[in-house]
Design a protein around this motif. Sequence first.
Motif: not given
Length: 346
Positions: A44-55, A90-98
């Motif tokens: 499955k392709i799973v997306g996490i959306i949290l785009t800004q406010q680096f804190g 380098n987050n090993l829980s992720l496969d990629g970044i959009v």
Amino acid sequence: MQKFIALWQHRYRKYTHLLKVYLHFLKVYCRILLLKIRFLGKRKIVGIILTQQFGDIVAGEPISRQIRNQHPDAYILWIVKPVFRELLENNLSLDGIVEEFCANQRRLLIHSGVFDILYNLQFRNNSYCPVCEVYVENPVADAKDITIHNYYFQGNLLTVQQKIAGLPTEDLAPNLFITDNHRARIDGLQLPDNYIVVHGQSVQNSRNWDSQKWEQLIQYLIDKTDLSIVEVGLSSDLTVKNKRYINLCGELNLLETAEVIRRAKLFIGIDSGPAHLANAVGTFGVIMIGKLNDFINHIPYSGKYKSGENALIVRNTQGPSSEIPIEEVITAIQQNHLIPFIHHLG
């Protein structure tokens, strides 16, 4: 004629921007579509959306681990603004970044149905593109009555994100992914062995402490200790002139800043992104937090900053942090013996 030119300049900028929005959307859409063809329904392709406010992104890092535990075989992508990409590399829980071009591009991705599972953690209020004049709604958060106006009543930043995502509300400390390159960059600065990091300016002015108080505090620490003072952040308006004061504002990327904080004896700052870095790298923090809208005793952090084991929160429950007296901060440092080699106090 000037109005006519201004009108067409505005239209040119807007339509050029909109063209880029759709090109960026199609690029990401096709990328994910090719993945789905490659996986043939096996992942499955799973997306996490949290785009800004680096804190918020630092605080939300445990979300990626929880989602990985729930979907061990999924292909997990995190959608983020390019400027904050380094926090997720380098987050090993992720496969990629959009990389997000603008909020409107994100809206197109959400409504495209290309993701099998989507965790949208971004509020409507900070999901607006002024060029496209488009807000991005979050019906999941709205259905749970979690908004920008009440979110801190629900818990810290991680807890709020967990509730929106429908994940267990576990108190998990955030991780950062500092590399050898980041460490080598800081090695090259040849900073003193013993120093305190300070951070005093946020993009949200209501969180800031007065420059005059910062200068007085820094001078006090220089006079009363053997420590150097290193300031971090995007910019500084301080006028401290002392060889033991080092201004690194605007000189470092986010993870280089984190490495500087990690090596420090103490972090003193306001409630802003670098405080989340300090929490993640395990440096004891003195954090000044004032009343924020209707939030009085809110705590943004998880882990040892939440429990108080590794942080001391100096509060103003009646007004902004700018009104916290310098004497209160100094007393907190002294009474809690945060700098064991302070000498000749008085």
